[in-house]
Design an enzyme around this catalytic site. Structure first.
Site, mmCIF file in Angstrom:
data_model
loop_
_atom_site.group_PDB
_atom_site.id
_atom_site.type_symbol
_atom_site.label_atom_id
_atom_site.label_comp_id
_atom_site.label_asym_id
_atom_site.label_seq_id
_atom_site.Cartn_x
_atom_site.Cartn_y
_atom_site.Cartn_z
ATOM 1 N N GLY A 190 38.368 50.286 29.274
ATOM 2 C CA GLY A 190 37.081 50.190 29.964
ATOM 3 C C GLY A 190 36.793 48.798 30.505
ATOM 4 N N GLU A 193 37.918 48.549 36.470
ATOM 5 C CA GLU A 193 37.437 49.694 37.249
ATOM 6 C C GLU A 193 38.633 50.560 37.667
ATOM 7 O OE1 GLU A 193 34.171 49.816 38.698
ATOM 8 O OE2 GLU A 193 33.462 47.934 37.832
ATOM 9 N N LYS A 208 31.442 34.910 42.462
ATOM 10 C CA LYS A 208 30.700 34.154 41.441
ATOM 11 C C LYS A 208 30.813 32.647 41.701
ATOM 12 C CE LYS A 208 31.616 37.813 38.109
ATOM 13 N NZ LYS A 208 32.595 38.294 37.129
ATOM 14 N N GLY A 306 30.107 44.331 30.811
ATOM 15 C CA GLY A 306 29.783 45.383 29.849
ATOM 16 C C GLY A 306 28.290 45.636 29.819
#
Ligand SMILES: NC(=O)c1ccc[n+]([C@@H]2O[C@H](COP(=O)([O-])OP(=O)(O)OC[C@H]3O[C@@H](n4cnc5c(N)ncnc54)[C@H](OP(=O)(O)O)[C@@H]3O)[C@@H](O)[C@H]2O)c1
Length: 434
Positions: A190, A193, A208, A306
Site C-alpha cells: 500500500g 499507487e 514538493k 498514509g
C-alpha cells in the site's frame, strides 16, 4: 452561544476518510486546543459509498456527490480540498476562495503548478490557504520553515520526500530485491499507487521541492524547471558498490543557494554517507534536513504519507485556521513572500562528487586507459574497484568514486569514453551528497 467552526470536505478517499476519523475521534482534544468545536457540516464524493463513514458518525452532515456544491454553502467556513489532480482541484479552490471560504489542501501538484495565482487569489479575498500535508505528510516542514525558522536565512534544505521511492530503494538494499520486485512489494504493502509513475520518476518529489523552494528561498519555481531523475535507473549492483564504499542510496531532493547566487534545485537518487542522518531514514519514512545560517542543522523525520499521518496534518491546518477565525485574524500566518523568478543552476554547473559504474572489456590496459581519459578531463579518482562481471564473459565492472568535479566536464568525458571500444554499455552516474 459558543461559536463552532464548520468544515466542508471535498473528496472522501484515502485522506478524506482519515480526516473524518480524526475530526470525530479527536473531537474533544481538538475542541480543547482550538477553544471551539470544529464540526463537519458537509462532505462530497463522487461515490456515495465513500461517505458511509461520515453518515455513521453524524446523520446531520450534508452528503453530496459534487464537490462544487461545498463552496456554495452558507454552513461552511473552511473548504478542505482532497480530490487531488490539478485542473478540477484548481477550479474548486478558486471557487472556494472567491466565495470567501478558507481552504486547506494536501495537493502538492496543484500548488506547485498553480500556487502563485492561488495564493494571490486567497490574499485578494482575505482568506487562508493552508497546505501542510502537501509536503512530507505528517512532518511539519511547512510550519517549521514558515514559522519556527522565519527569522533565519536558509542555506540548504535536503530531504527524502517520496516514501514510495525510499521504500523501493530500502527493499533493494535490505532484501536484495530487483527494482521491479521492490516496486511490486511497495504496491502490495500500500505504499505505491497502481500507477507509480510520479513517484518513481521523481515528479512527486519535484512538486514538493518547488513548494519548499518557494518557502525557503522565495523562489517562484515550476516543477518543470527542476532537474529531476527517478530511482528507476538504480541497479542492485549500484546499491552493493555504494555499501562497500560506505554509502547508502537514497531518493534525494535538494534545494540550496550556491556561491554564484543561483539556486541549486534537483531531485535524484544519491549516495549518502552512512554517517549522515538521512542514511538511517529507511522504508517509507520521509525526512528533511534544514541548514539555517543562525540555527545550524535541524532534522525532521516521520511518516510522509498514509491516511492517518496526512489527515493529522490536514486537521492541524483546520485548527490553525479556526484559531485565526476565532481571533478575527485570517491570514495571520501567511505564505512567505515570493521574490519572483530566480536563476536555477544548470546541472552542468553543479560541483559534486560522483559514483561511476563502467561496464568494460576485461582486457589489460583498460583501467589505465579509463583513468587516463578521466584525468585528462580534470576528473580525479578517489576510490576504485574492479570486478569481473558474473555471467558476462569478457566484461568487467569498474566502480569509481570521484573527487569534486564540474558535472558538465564529467559528462563530456563519459560521453567520449562511451564512444570508444573501452566500454560495453553506457556508463552509469550517481551523485554523492555533499
Ligand atoms: N494518499 C496519501 O498518502 C497522500 C499523502 C499526501 C498528500 N496526498 C494528497 O491528498 C489528496 C487526496 O489524496 P487521496 O489519496 O485521498 O486520493 P483518493 O483516495 O483518490 O481520494 C480522492 C477522492 O475524491 C473523489 N473526487 C474526485 N473528484 C471529485 C469531485 N469533483 N467531486 C466529488 N468527489 C471527487 C474521488 O472519487 P473518484 O475516485 O471516483 O474519482 C476520490 O474518492 C491528493 O492531492 C494527494 O496528492 C495524499
Amino acid at each position: 452561544m459558543e461559536r463552532e467552526i464548520r468544515v466542508g470536505l471535498c473528496g472522501c478517499g484515502v485522506i478524506g476518510e482519515g480526516l473524518v476519523k480524526a475530526l470525530h475521534e479527536h473531537a474533544d482534544i481538538i475542541r480543547a486546543r482550538t477553544g471551539a468545536p470544529i464540526r463537519l457540516t458537509a462532505a462530497a464524493d463522487k461515490d456515495p459509498a465513500r461517505l458511509d463513514l461520515v453518515r455513521s458518525h453524524d446523520t446531520s452532515v450534508a452528503l453530496l456527490d459534487d464537490a462544487f456544491e461545498i463552496p456554495k454553502r452558507d454552513d461552511v467556513d473552511i473548504v478542505v480540498e482532497l480530490i487531488g489532480g490539478v485542473e478540477v482541484a484548481d477550479r474548486l479552490v478558486r471557487e472556494a476562495l472567491q466565495a470567501k471560504k478558507h481552504v486547506v489542501t494536501a495537493n502538492k501538484a496543484l500548488l506547485a503548478e498553480r500556487g502563485a495565482s492561488l495564493f494571490a487569489l486567497a490574499e485578494t479575498n482575505g482568506c487562508d490557504l493552508y497546505f501542510e500535508a502537501a509536503v512530507a505528510g505528517a512532518i511539519p516542514v511547512i510550519r517549521v520553515i514558515r514559522e519556527s525558522l522565519a527569522s533565519d536565512r536558509f542555506l540548504s534544505v535536503r530531504g527524502i520526500i517520496n516514501g514510495t521511492s525510499n521504500y523501493i530503494l530500502s527493499s533493494m538494499a535490505n532484501e536484495g530485491a530487483a527494482f521491479e520486485e521492490a516496486l511490486k512489494a511497495a504496491q502490495e504493502a500500500g505504499f505505491a499507487e497502481a500507477d507509480p509513475t510520479l513517484d518513481i520518476t521523481g515528479g512527486d518529489a519535484g512538486h514538493k521541492l518547488a513548494l519548499i523552494a518557494g518557502l525557503a528561498f522565495g523562489a517562484h519555481v515550476l516543477p518543470s524547471q527542476i532537474p529531476t531523475e527517478g530511482i528507476d535507473q538504480v541497479d542492485p549492483r549500484d546499491i552493493q558498490y555504494a555499501r562497500n564504499f560506505g554509502y547508502v542510496i537514497r531518493p534525494l531532493a535538494v534545494a540550496q543557494r550556491v556561491d554564484s547566487g543561483a539556486l541549486d534545485l534537483r531531485v535524484h537518487p544519491a549516495l549518502v554517507p552512512q554517517s549522515d542522518p538521512l542514511a538511517h531514514v529507511d522504508g517509507a519514512l520521509n525526512a528533511v534536513a534544514i541548514q539555517g545560517e543562525m540555527v545550524g542543522p535541524s532534522f525532521l523525520s516521520g511518516l510522509g504519507a498514509g491516511a492517518a499521518p496526512t489527515a493529522t496534518s490536514v486537521a492541524g491546518d483546520i485548527v490553525d485556521i479556526a484559531r485565526n477565525l476565532l481571533a478575527g485574524a485570517p491570514m495571520r500566518t501567511w505564505y512567505l513572500p515570493v521574490e519572483g523568478e530566480q536563476r536555477i543552476q544548470p546541472l552542468a554547473d553543479l560541483s559534486s562528487r560522483y559514483y561511476l559504474r563502467f561496464s568494460v572489456r576485461d582486457e589489460s590496459g583498460v583501467l589505465a586507459s579509463l583513468s587516463g581519459k578521466l584525468g585528462n578531463a580534470g576528473i580525479s579518482i578517489e576510490k576504485m574497484v574492479q570486478d569481473v562481471e558474473s555471467g558476462a564473459e569478457g566484461t568487467a565492472t569498474i566502480a569509481i568514486l570521484t573527487h569534486r568535479a564540474r558535472e558538465g566536464d564529467l559528462r563530456a568525458s563519459l560521453a567520449a569514453i562511451d564512444e570508444t571500444h573501452l566500454t560495453t554499455a553506457p556508463t552509469h552516474l550517481i551523485r554523492i551528497v555533499q
